[in-house]
Design a protein around this motif. Structure first.
Motif, PDB file in Angstrom:
ATOM      1  N   LEU A  16      33.886   9.017  28.392  1.00 34.36           N
ATOM      2  CA  LEU A  16      35.344   8.773  28.373  1.00 34.36           C
ATOM      3  C   LEU A  16      35.749   9.332  29.276  1.00 34.36           C
ATOM      4  O   LEU A  16      36.810   9.727  30.144  1.00 34.36           O
ATOM      5  CB  LEU A  16      35.578   8.625  27.022  1.00 34.36           C
ATOM      6  CG  LEU A  16      37.393   8.545  26.489  1.00 34.36           C
ATOM      7  CD1 LEU A  16      37.562   6.942  27.595  1.00 34.36           C
ATOM      8  CD2 LEU A  16      37.559   8.389  25.973  1.00 34.36           C
ATOM      9  N   LEU A  43      38.564   9.358  32.845  1.00 30.53           N
ATOM     10  CA  LEU A  43      39.996   9.557  32.521  1.00 30.53           C
ATOM     11  C   LEU A  43      39.793  10.612  34.311  1.00 30.53           C
ATOM     12  O   LEU A  43      41.083  10.099  34.244  1.00 30.53           O
ATOM     13  CB  LEU A  43      40.007  10.811  30.996  1.00 30.53           C
ATOM     14  CG  LEU A  43      39.994   9.574  29.709  1.00 30.53           C
ATOM     15  CD1 LEU A  43      40.185  10.481  29.123  1.00 30.53           C
ATOM     16  CD2 LEU A  43      40.737   8.243  30.184  1.00 30.53           C
ATOM     17  N   LEU A  56      39.859   8.130  37.166  1.00 32.45           N
ATOM     18  CA  LEU A  56      41.194   7.672  36.604  1.00 32.45           C
ATOM     19  C   LEU A  56      42.545   8.372  37.501  1.00 32.45           C
ATOM     20  O   LEU A  56      43.161   7.962  38.025  1.00 32.45           O
ATOM     21  CB  LEU A  56      41.568   6.957  34.995  1.00 32.45           C
ATOM     22  CG  LEU A  56      42.490   6.490  34.726  1.00 32.45           C
ATOM     23  CD1 LEU A  56      42.152   5.577  33.647  1.00 32.45           C
ATOM     24  CD2 LEU A  56      43.936   7.160  34.829  1.00 32.45           C
ATOM     25  N   GLY A  82      36.306   5.304  36.646  1.00 34.90           N
ATOM     26  CA  GLY A  82      37.435   5.646  36.750  1.00 34.90           C
ATOM     27  C   GLY A  82      38.715   5.399  38.111  1.00 34.90           C
ATOM     28  O   GLY A  82      39.915   5.133  37.403  1.00 34.90           O
TER      29      GLY A  82
END
Length: 437
Positions: A42, A46, A49, A315
């Motif tokens: 994750l 991120l 992202l 991401g």
């Protein structure tokens, strides 16, 4: 004296720096894994992202055909390396009794999941039959890459029921989901009505895509694994010369078994997993046993490097608009698949298994979705035109993100620390000691 002028950063500079930091971050994972809030996949998504939101260039599978091919082959490479590592990691011989939970997951849970996802994709999300079939085939398998945290430890360590079942399932179901990818391709190419007509159905799909391709993958995998193992432990091979080229051995064995299987139209995913299983089985209980630890460690490092890069790409893809237009129905679908469909299918498959109830529920729950789904969709996209491929990418990407969040934190919270460190001591750092060190 004139001051040194530093020009603006270009995309190449950013790629080098981010990649370097991402790879260095992998070295911190063993120390940070004890914290339940830590979710490495994750975190990398991120970070990617963030770059995507600021317009960083990316490989868009919905862009040019070249970009789609690059995404396809990048995901393909990490999956086959993960499959090779999974095949080496398992110590338990593949008998009907010892792998009974795995056979049940493959025979019962995966077809149920494919059927449920296809029905929901067509009836609930409004996808055409080809798109619904592709979504089902892509999201049904347990991912061998992102499921690392709940899989078996390296060779020579204890194997629990849950870890063995999930590792063996992930090793085999990627290859066994491929016939359904081809079913979606045929439906998109021929039309759903023609695809399910007698001759196309029996000879084009059932006869070739299911029976022949599976059999070819199995035979090539077992044959290449046995042959390469014999050479590796001959007087010329790395197994008898200090294991200094273990990374090269696992990479070459992976590429050879995969390439040969694909050359004869077999399923390379099955071939890679079974090749390393064959090599592991040939040396079990002999003087040659032990070398697999070095090879497995090499596979893990290669897999980790590629995973970091692909998670960053995922991401960036999300930040650049991959989830634009997502609907509440699609969010509900992703949650339903992760929290309801796979767990129920897993529980039905494992009914009557002689193990603790909590173990059965864990196996049913941790059907993690990930990089295999990316490969399947990109592969199908380069072999046929799907009218709703944009929606398939959006729904699959959303589901992978939901899986990373839910399964990632569930692994931290539901797996006891003692259980985690006992069955996964390699997660705490360290490498196998090499002979002669």
């Amino acid at each position: 004296m004139e001051a040194l002028e530093i020009g603006p950063l270009d995309a190449r500079d950013i790629i080098y720096m981010v990649t370097g930091f991402a790879l260095f971050g992998l070295t911190l994972q063993p120390a940070l894994a004890r914290y339940k809030i830590f979710n490495l996949p994750l975190l990398y998504v991120l970070i990617g992202l963030g770059f995507g939101l600021f317009g960083t260039a990316l490989l868009d599978p919905l862009g040019t055909s070249v970009e789609t091919k690059v995404v396809e082959h990048a995901a393909e490479l990490i999956v086959i390396i993960a499959l090779a590592g999974a095949g080496l990691a398992i110590d338990t011989p593949a008998t009907w009794r010892s792998w009974n939970p795995t056979w049940r997951l493959l025979i019962v849970a995966m077809p149920l999941t494919i059927a449920a996802v296809a029905l929901m994709g067509h009836g609930w999300l409004g996808l055409g039959i080809p798109g619904a079939l592709l979504l089902a085939a892509a999201l049904a398998p347990t991912d061998p890459v992102l499921a690392r945290s709940v899989q078996v430890a390296p060779p020579g360590q204890d194997e629990g029921v849950m870890e063995l079942a999930l590792t063996a399932e992930a090793g085999l179901n990627d290859g066994l989901a491929f016939p359904f990818v081809w079913l979606a391709i045929h439906a998109a190419t021929l039309g759903a009505a023609q695809m399910f007509a007698g001759e196309a159905w029996i000879w084009g799909w059932l006869g070739f895509d299911v029976l022949y391709r599976v059999a070819a993958g199995v035979l090539v995998g077992l044959g290449t694994g046995w042959a390469l193992s014999r050479i590796t432990f001959s007087r010329w091979g790395d197994g008898s010369r200090g294991a200094w080229n273990a990374v090269v051995v696992i990479l070459s064995a992976t590429l050879i078994s995969y390439g040969v299987a694909e050359a004869v139209d077999g399923y390379g995913f099955l071939a890679v997993f079974l090749a390393t299983r064959a090599g592991r089985s040939r040396t079990r209980g002999t003087d040659e046993e032990g070398y697999e630890k070095y090879v497995h460690h090499g596979a893990e490092q290669l897999e980790a490097i590629l995973l970091a890069l692909l998670l960053l790409w995922l991401g960036v893809f999300i930040g650049s608009g991959a989830l634009a237009g997502v609907t509440l129905a699609e969010i509900g679908f992703a949650l339903a698949l992760i929290l309801v469909v796979r767990p129920l299918a897993g529980l039905l498959a494992l009914a009557g298994i002689d193990c603790k109830g909590i173990e059965r529920r864990k196996v049913a729950f941790f059907g993690i979705r990930g990089m295999g789904s990316v490969f399947y969709i990109a592969y199908a996209q380069t072999h046929a035109d799907f009218a709703d491929i944009d929606a398939v990418w959006r729904i699959a990407t959303l589901t992978i993100l939901v899986s990373i969040v839910i399964h990632g934190y569930a692994a931290n919270l539901l797996l006891e620390e003692a259980e985690f460190t006992e069955t996964h001591p390699h997660k705490q750092g360290g490498t196998p000691a090499r002979e002669g060190d």
